[in-house]
Write an enzyme that holds these catalytic residues in place. Structure first.
Site, short mmCIF file in Angstrom:
data_model
loop_
_atom_site.label_atom_id
_atom_site.label_comp_id
_atom_site.label_asym_id
_atom_site.label_seq_id
_atom_site.Cartn_x
_atom_site.Cartn_y
_atom_site.Cartn_z
N SER A 160 9.12 -43.84 14.11
CA SER A 160 10.10 -42.77 14.36
C SER A 160 10.40 -42.11 13.02
CB SER A 160 11.39 -43.40 14.91
OG SER A 160 12.48 -42.51 14.83
N TYR B 189 18.17 -49.88 14.96
CA TYR B 189 16.97 -49.05 15.18
C TYR B 189 16.32 -48.67 13.84
CZ TYR B 189 14.17 -45.40 17.51
OH TYR B 189 13.15 -44.62 18.00
P1 NAD Z 1 11.53 -45.00 27.14
O1 NAD Z 1 12.87 -45.60 27.30
O2 NAD Z 1 11.16 -43.79 27.92
O3 NAD Z 1 10.40 -46.10 27.36
C1 NAD Z 1 10.46 -47.36 26.74
C2 NAD Z 1 9.76 -48.36 27.62
O4 NAD Z 1 9.84 -49.65 26.98
C3 NAD Z 1 10.40 -48.50 29.00
O5 NAD Z 1 9.43 -48.37 30.01
C4 NAD Z 1 11.01 -49.89 28.97
O6 NAD Z 1 11.03 -50.53 30.24
C5 NAD Z 1 10.10 -50.60 27.98
N1 NAD Z 1 10.74 -51.79 27.44
C6 NAD Z 1 12.00 -51.87 26.94
N2 NAD Z 1 12.28 -53.14 26.61
C7 NAD Z 1 11.17 -53.87 26.90
C8 NAD Z 1 10.86 -55.25 26.78
N3 NAD Z 1 11.76 -56.14 26.34
N4 NAD Z 1 9.63 -55.66 27.16
C9 NAD Z 1 8.73 -54.77 27.67
N5 NAD Z 1 8.98 -53.46 27.81
C10 NAD Z 1 10.19 -53.01 27.42
O7 NAD Z 1 11.41 -44.71 25.57
P2 NAD Z 1 10.51 -43.68 24.72
O8 NAD Z 1 11.40 -42.59 24.29
O9 NAD Z 1 9.25 -43.38 25.39
O10 NAD Z 1 10.26 -44.56 23.41
C11 NAD Z 1 9.07 -45.25 23.18
C12 NAD Z 1 8.98 -45.58 21.70
O11 NAD Z 1 9.01 -44.37 20.95
C13 NAD Z 1 10.12 -46.45 21.20
O12 NAD Z 1 9.62 -47.40 20.27
C14 NAD Z 1 11.00 -45.45 20.49
O13 NAD Z 1 11.73 -46.04 19.45
C15 NAD Z 1 9.98 -44.48 19.95
N6 NAD Z 1 10.54 -43.17 19.65
C16 NAD Z 1 11.15 -42.44 20.63
C17 NAD Z 1 11.66 -41.21 20.31
C18 NAD Z 1 12.36 -40.35 21.32
O14 NAD Z 1 12.99 -39.38 20.91
N7 NAD Z 1 12.26 -40.62 22.60
C19 NAD Z 1 11.59 -40.73 18.98
C20 NAD Z 1 10.95 -41.50 18.03
C21 NAD Z 1 10.43 -42.71 18.37
#
Ligand code: NAD
Length: 271
Positions: free
Chosen positions: A153, A166
């Site tokens: 991120s 985070y």
């Molecule tokens: P999201 O919430 O849409 O999806 C995350 C997924 O992880 C979900 O399907 C959830 O069920 C799964 N998950 C959570 N805990 C779990 C566990 N204990 N075991 C197995 N699966 C688990 O999130 P996203 O926005 O797609 O984020 C995905 C990644 O991208 C994360 O690492 C997040 O930090 C990173 N990220 C997101 C953003 C953003 O703005 N959305 C920005 C930068 C980085």
């Protein structure tokens, strides 16, 4: 010219004047490869799973949400809670590509941050990636090829208030990714971090209320005044834009990109 890589490392070149508009495009061919994507049921992980499947990979989909995995219609769904670290390591075994994506967010000042939540976030977002990669590396080393892509991120590179767990976890993941790049280099294994700004996913939608509370503003002002405040490009990133970079990092043409942190952040980290 388009270059395709097969699992055996042989290269196929096509250069056809009739398809001149396709010159210099990268075609990612992952047929014969197994790709593990964690957090594949939603958001960025879902987009990565679909993109890598389209590139021909057998995709191993890991998430706690088994129903949503099954609904994806591609790959091999594995309902696993990655905080079970032995299960995380087992999921990595035999994978040629590991996309460490699963993550969660909690927004609260340090003095109020729930201590068990802090531990869980480091377990899920640092220890589980260590274990998936630990499980996968022997196979990657044996084949002389592997790709580790860690979805970090901008918060792996910069801090924001109220995100102590985070920011700590993502900075830890960045360090781990670089060590894997150093150790994997002689084995044909690359390791990189992809560093998105705010992506249009449920993770972002769910933090709007928390952000409003922490910053003392109404929810309808959160996207413009908090989320996009530091992004010169004033829009959310789409999950497919992140997945495209992940796929590119799996291409032969990306074999010299390793140990890198690649922002997809609308110039946030440039400022
Ligand atoms: P999201 O919430 O849409 O999806 C995350 C997924 O992880 C979900 O399907 C959830 O069920 C799964 N998950 C959570 N805990 C779990 C566990 N204990 N075991 C197995 N699966 C688990 O999130 P996203 O926005 O797609 O984020 C995905 C990644 O991208 C994360 O690492 C997040 O930090 C990173 N990220 C997101 C953003 C953003 O703005 N959305 C920005 C930068 C980085």
């Amino acid at each position: 010219m388009t270059t395709h890589e097969s699992p055996t490392g042989t290269r196929r070149h096509t250069s056809d004047p009739a398809t001149a508009s396709a010159d210099h495009t990268v075609s990612v061919d992952l047929s014969g490869r197994t790709a593990l994507v964690t957090g594949a049921a939603s958001g960025i992980g879902r987009a990565c799973a679909l993109r890598l499947a389209a590139a021909g990979a057998h995709v191993r989909l890991v998430d706690v949400d088994g129903e949503a995995l099954a609904a994806l219609g591609v790959g091999e769904p594995l309902e696993i809670d990655l905080t079970d670290l032995d299960a995380a390591e087992a999921a990595g075994r035999g994978a040629d590509v590991v996309v460490n994506n699963a993550g969660v967010q909690t927004v609260a000042p340090v003095q109020d941050f729930p201590t068990d939540r802090f531990s869980l976030m480091l377990r899920l977002m640092v220890e589980a990636p260590f274990r998936t990669v630990r499980g996968a590396l022997p196979h990657m080393y044996a084949r002389g090829w592997g790709r580790v892509v860690n979805i970090s991120s901008v918060h792996g590179l910069r801090a924001s208030p109220y995100k102590s767990a985070y920011v700590t976890a993502k900075h830890g993941l960045e360090g781990f990714s670089k060590v894997v790049a150093l150790e994997g280099a002689e084995h044909g294994v690359t390791s990189n971090c992809v560093d998105p700004g705010y992506v249009r996913t449920p993770l972002v939608e769910h933090q709007i209320a928390e952000q409003a509370r922490a910053h003392g503003i109404p929810e309808d002002r959160v996207i413009d005044e908090v989320l996009l405040a530091r992004s010169p490009v004033k829009r959310l990133v789409e999950p497919e834009e992140v997945a495209e970079l992940v796929a590119f990092l799996c291409a032969r043409e990306a074999s010299f990109i390793s140990g890198a942190s690649l922002p997809v952040d609308g110039a946030w980290t440039a400022s």
